[in-house]
Motif scaffolding. Structure first.
Motif, short mmCIF file in Angstrom:
data_model
loop_
_atom_site.label_atom_id
_atom_site.label_comp_id
_atom_site.label_asym_id
_atom_site.label_seq_id
_atom_site.Cartn_x
_atom_site.Cartn_y
_atom_site.Cartn_z
N LEU A 29 -27.54 12.51 -55.61
CA LEU A 29 -26.84 13.62 -56.06
C LEU A 29 -25.03 12.07 -55.93
N ARG A 30 -25.22 10.55 -56.05
CA ARG A 30 -23.88 10.61 -55.95
C ARG A 30 -22.37 10.73 -55.74
N ARG A 31 -22.39 11.85 -56.64
CA ARG A 31 -20.75 12.50 -56.06
C ARG A 31 -20.89 13.02 -54.91
N ALA A 32 -22.03 13.75 -54.00
CA ALA A 32 -22.57 15.05 -52.63
C ALA A 32 -21.95 13.77 -52.23
N LEU A 33 -22.99 12.57 -52.44
CA LEU A 33 -22.60 11.88 -50.85
C LEU A 33 -21.36 11.50 -50.64
#
Length: 517
Positions: free
Chosen positions: A506-510
């Motif tokens: 999950l790039r967005r959460a990161l």
């Protein structure tokens, strides 16, 4: 023809053949089809009519399959939901999706009791019995406290095997899949009976899935990748599902060996875990004829390492919820190209276009658009979003891609994930591919972060295998393989990267976590 009617045809043809294996017990196609019919009948007796919305919150189990096909046979529209979503996430989908009946794990019953006042439209909650749940409480105590509650087995028990169900049309909505959504609230992609059936049949035939195949079904059934590739497609052609409730490398090696698995479908993270698993024996996977990768781009270094070690072809494909989901796969009758998502499957068209919707030349990067019988009818109650996403009959995917001279497509990156460094475009996947090729790297995610001088900078987050590996080591490695503006400004080491339930990073959460620091 649709999924549930085709299941009936398959059941007649493969009457005594094993449809699925679950917890080392089996069910024949005849038994599965009978359970589906009786469950559909039981739903109708509860008041479920054609077009009513039924949510399923279940793990990988026969409950999900019987619930899905039974609801479809009753003419209902199914909304699969991740059972580990938060109460707020579940509540939003149930309300937005106008759900009338919920099929859920019995362990979730306390949650729905608390939410009862917030869900006035929900008339029935059907609890799927699990070993962890208390059957005595479910059948006696809870039924008197919570009148909406019924047990899954009682619904089947009340059903009529002679039930035929309502007439279902190709354009009727069969499933509404709520996308995870990169921004804002999730959107419900409306998939018709034609969408799902056509994609299941086309995928089964394209990948040559037959009654001789034993398919490991460990991807979450509520996710569209599993739903079509590892559940619907095998059932259309008489294959056997080896249901694994939760992915673990050890269990995959065990069931593959014990049940002579021929097909495995997973996301890149799963392949990485299998490759890194110290007890994994090459011999255990020798029956596999095909591995399927999707859900995210598979690093070429991982793909080649897995194929070399286990001597099995990995066919990478591409899809999205809005397309039921498959649009591309690497073909089995010609060379597989590492790093490519393959070619358009039969009956589906893919092309790469510019901002004006014009097809770009071979090798040029643009947005991937899709057309075919698998493309959704639209987003539920979101006409503006639908009009933006489907234009002139083409589904705009939001993914940047290019096509080579032989018609193979390559995903470059998500349109919204592209990093612009001093006016130059940097695609995170290109940097990730370089880092994955380093022997000391296990996993990596690349993000764009604000930079006062260049607008954005490339920042990397790495899970390392070699504890002696330093930031300087990796930066020097990147300098050898990347143009100067693509070289990361920082490399950060983490114990693990955030992932969703399918194992997708999950790039967005990161990014949200990084920006909050």
């Amino acid at each position: 023809m649709n999924l549930t009617s085709q299941l009936g045809v398959t059941a007649k043809k493969y009457f005594n053949k094993t449809a699925y294996i679950f917890n080392d017990s089996t069910s024949t196609y005849a038994e599965l089809d009978a359970a589906v019919t009786k469950f559909a009948s039981g739903l109708t007796k509860l008041g479920i009519s054609k077009g009513d919305h039924v949510a399923i919150l279940s793990g990988n189990s026969p409950h999900f399959i019987i619930g899905l096909y039974g609801a479809l046979r009753a003419g209902a529209t199914v909304i699969p939901i991740n059972p580990i979503y938060t109460p707020d996430e579940i509540g939003y989908i149930l309300k937005n999706g106008d759900v009338k009946t919920i099929i859920a794990l019995d362990l979730l019953v306390p949650l729905f009791e608390k939410m009862n006042g917030m869900l006035p439209d929900v008339e029935n909650i059907i609890a799927c019995e699990t070993p962890q749940g208390s059957q005595s409480d479910l059948d006696v105590t809870k039924l008197s406290i919570f009148p909406k509650l019924k047990s899954f087995t009682s619904i089947i028990g009340s059903g009529d095997l002679a039930f035929e169900g309502p007439q279902v049309n190709d354009d009727d909505v069969a499933v509404i899949l709520y996308t995870s959504g990169t921004t804002g609230k999730p959107k419900g992609a409306m998939l018709t009976h034609k969408n799902l059936y056509s994609n299941a049949i086309d995928v089964a035939n394209y990948l040559k899935i037959t009654d001789s195949d034993n398919v490991i079904t460990t991807l979450p059934m509520f996710h569209v990748f599993c739903l079509t590739v590892a559940l619907n497609a095998p059932l259309m052609n008489g294959g056997t599902l080896i249901i694994v409730p939760k992915f673990s490398p050890g269990e995959i090696f065990r069931v593959a060996k014990e049940y002579n698995a021929t097909v495995f479908a997973g996301v890149p993270t799963m392949y990485n875990f299998l490759l890194q698993y110290p007890e994994g024996q090459v011999e255990d996977l020798k029956s596999l004829r095909l591995c399927i990768s999707g859900g995210a781009s598979m690093p070429v270094a991982l793909l080649t390492s897995f194929e070399k070690k286990f001597q099995v072809l990995v066919s990478e494909g591409y899809g999205l919820s809005e397309a039921s989901p498959v649009t591309c796969f690497n073909p089995l009758d010609r060379p597989r190209k590492a790093g490519s998502i393959g070619m358009s499957i039969v009956n589906v068209e893919n092309k790469v276009v510019n901002e004006l919707g014009e097809e770009v030349p071979v090798g040029e990067v643009g947005e991937l658009v899709v057309r075919g019988p698998n493309v959704m009818s639209g987003y539920y109650k979101m006409p503006e979003e639908t009009a933006h996403t489907i234009r002139d009959g083409w589904l705009y995917t939001g993914d940047l891609a290019k096509m080579d001279e032989e018609g193979y497509f390559y995903i470059v990156d998500r349109k919204k994930d592209m990093i612009i460094v001093g006016g130059y475009n940097v695609y995170p996947r290109e940097v990730e591919e370089v880092l994955y090729s380093h022997p000391g790297v296990v996993e990596v995610a690349v993000l764009g972060v604000p930079d006062p001088n260049f607008g954005e900078a490339v920042s990397c987050y790495v899970v390392k295998k070699d504890q002696d590996l330093t930031e300087e080591d990796l930066l020097n490695y990147c300098k050898e393989h990347l143009a100067k503006y693509k070289v990361p400004s920082t490399i950060n080491f983490l114990e693990e990267l955030p992932k969703n339930t399918t194992g997708k990073i999950l790039r967005r959460a990161l990014k949200e976590a990084v920006l909050q620091k």
